[in-house]
Design an enzyme around this catalytic site. Structure first.
Site, PDB file in Angstrom:
ATOM      1  N   GLU A   1       0.769  -0.722  -0.327  1.00 19.30           N
ATOM      2  CA  GLU A   1      -0.273   0.272   0.162  1.00 19.30           C
ATOM      3  C   GLU A   1       0.712   1.158  -0.329  1.00 19.30           C
ATOM      4  O   GLU A   1       1.949   1.218   0.991  1.00 19.30           O
ATOM      5  CB  GLU A   1      -1.020   0.141   1.218  1.00 19.30           C
TER       6      GLU A   1
ATOM      7  N   GLU B   1     -14.098   6.074  -2.201  1.00 23.81           N
ATOM      8  CA  GLU B   1     -15.183   5.123  -0.904  1.00 23.81           C
ATOM      9  C   GLU B   1     -15.945   5.856  -0.420  1.00 23.81           C
ATOM     10  O   GLU B   1     -15.359   6.857   0.993  1.00 23.81           O
ATOM     11  CB  GLU B   1     -14.272   4.056  -0.715  1.00 23.81           C
TER      12      GLU B   1
ATOM     13  N   LYS C   1     -15.891   5.818   3.964  1.00 19.64           N
ATOM     14  CA  LYS C   1     -15.275   6.053   4.699  1.00 19.64           C
ATOM     15  C   LYS C   1     -14.994   6.898   5.715  1.00 19.64           C
ATOM     16  O   LYS C   1     -16.322   8.312   6.140  1.00 19.64           O
ATOM     17  CB  LYS C   1     -13.809   5.552   4.692  1.00 19.64           C
TER      18      LYS C   1
ATOM     19  N   GLU D   1      -9.326   9.855   4.084  1.00 19.53           N
ATOM     20  CA  GLU D   1     -10.040   8.333   3.440  1.00 19.53           C
ATOM     21  C   GLU D   1     -11.604   8.455   2.563  1.00 19.53           C
ATOM     22  O   GLU D   1     -10.696   7.293   2.138  1.00 19.53           O
ATOM     23  CB  GLU D   1     -10.362   8.135   4.909  1.00 19.53           C
TER      24      GLU D   1
END
Length: 353
Positions: free
Chosen positions: A261, A315, A318, A323
């Site tokens: 990541e 997303e 989150k 985030e």
């Protein structure tokens, strides 16, 4: 990022174009699903196969719908054991049952590459999880062998919190008490099974105002390591070399490193330092070019690193603004910004598709 989540990791294949030769290079991207507006697995599989150069996917579960969606696509898949399932898999019979339920029904129609055992387990400080992670990795490896599967390797991603020292990179060492007791056995396992040591370096979480350009691969004066004489011009290299130094200190500098990541958000809370579309583009584009260049790092020259950018989608479920905005794509599959991964991309002069 040491937070529970369901993630997929996708591996992009790029083609670097030079006057003398061309060669295939790869960089990955995490595909998270903490959202209520994402495409279905079959839509994602079709999109990746027909519209992008992505040829490998890593999912952070064993969702059978996803595994079925990627069958016969030519896209390889890595599956993940949830952190909470680790203790139960430390014994061979349970590991065999797990392989029977989660691998055998899909292999080889779905090309499975790795089993990732948890995510950033040491960052949880859960002694039970930590104590059972390597036994679970060994049990799953034995279960694969007993099932006559030799093409799948087992690993586990770590945050950089595993290091007690990282600046300058030559001082890199694992946390006291974890080095010989935890990491020497981990690294010995990786050497023997030829599996990678996975880490999650995030310059985004390590920069200060005066080191922002250093974190973004932008021009800067660098950071000098007096012990080696190396001048580091980006934080990513420094973080990787700190991990390498810690591994070499234990005698395992030969084990491969995979960057599981890394990324940068394009939107953040008002006045959040360092967060912007421009900075996200700078970090991810320069990262892709750098890891694919074959230049390596000052302590690991002439190497390319299997690297996974966080993340594929923005997303919306989150908790914080930043985030929710690490994504390279919107849920409708249009790009948040260009990183040169679509088959019809014409923007980059450095990559040929």
């Amino acid at each position: 990022m040491a937070k529970p989540r369901t993630l997929f990791l996708l591996l992009f294949t790029f083609y670097y174009h030079s006057s003398s030769s061309s060669a295939a290079y790869t960089v990955g991207v995490n595909y998270g699903t903490v959202a209520n507006n994402l495409p279905s697995p079959s839509q994602v599989a079709s999109f990746l196969k027909t519209q992008t150069t992505i040829d490998r996917v890593k999912i952070f579960d064993t969702n059978p719908d996803i595994l079925r969606a990627f069958a016969n696509t030519g896209i390889s898949v890595t599956v993940t054991v949830g952190n909470g399932d680790i203790p139960s898999l430390a014994k061979l019979p349970a590991a065999q049952s797990w392989i029977s339920a989660n691998i055998l029904p899909f292999h080889p129609q779905t090309s499975i590459k790795y089993i990732a055992v948890g995510n950033e387990v040491l960052a949880t400080s859960d002694k039970v999880l930590i104590a059972h992670t390597l036994p679970a990795m060994r049990a799953l490896t034995s279960a694969l062998e007993l099932a006559n599967i030799t093409t799948i390797h087992v690993a586990t991603p770590h945050s950089l919190g595993i290091l007690s020292s990282s600046e300058p990179p030559s001082t890199g060492r694992f946390r006291k008490g974890y080095d010989q007791r935890i990491f020497a056995p981990f690294l010995d396992y990786h050497r023997k099974t030829k599996s990678p040591f996975m880490v999650n370096p995030y310059p985004y979480f390590g920069f200060k105002a005066e080191t922002l350009n250093y974190a973004l691969f932008k021009p800067n004066s660098g950071v000098f390591d007096a012990a080696t004489g190396n001048n580091y011009t980006n934080m990513f290299d420094a973080q990787l070399d700190a991990v390498y130094s810690a591994m070499k200190r234990l005698g395992y500098g030969d084990v491969d490193i995979v960057v599981a990541e890394t990324g940068w958000p394009s939107v953040g809370d008002p006045n959040q330092p360092g967060v912007s579309m421009e900075n996200a583009i700078s970090y991810n584009k320069n990262l892709v070019k750098h890891v694919n260049s074959g230049k390596g790092t000052p302590l690991m020259p002439n190497r390319t690193f299997e690297t996974y950018v966080f993340s594929l989608f923005n997303e919306n479920l989150k908790p914080s603004v930043s985030e929710r905005n690490f994504g390279l794509f919107k849920p409708d599959l249009t790009p948040v910004y260009d990183v040169g991964i679509l088959r019809n991309d014409k923007c980059s002069q450095d990559f040929k598709f």
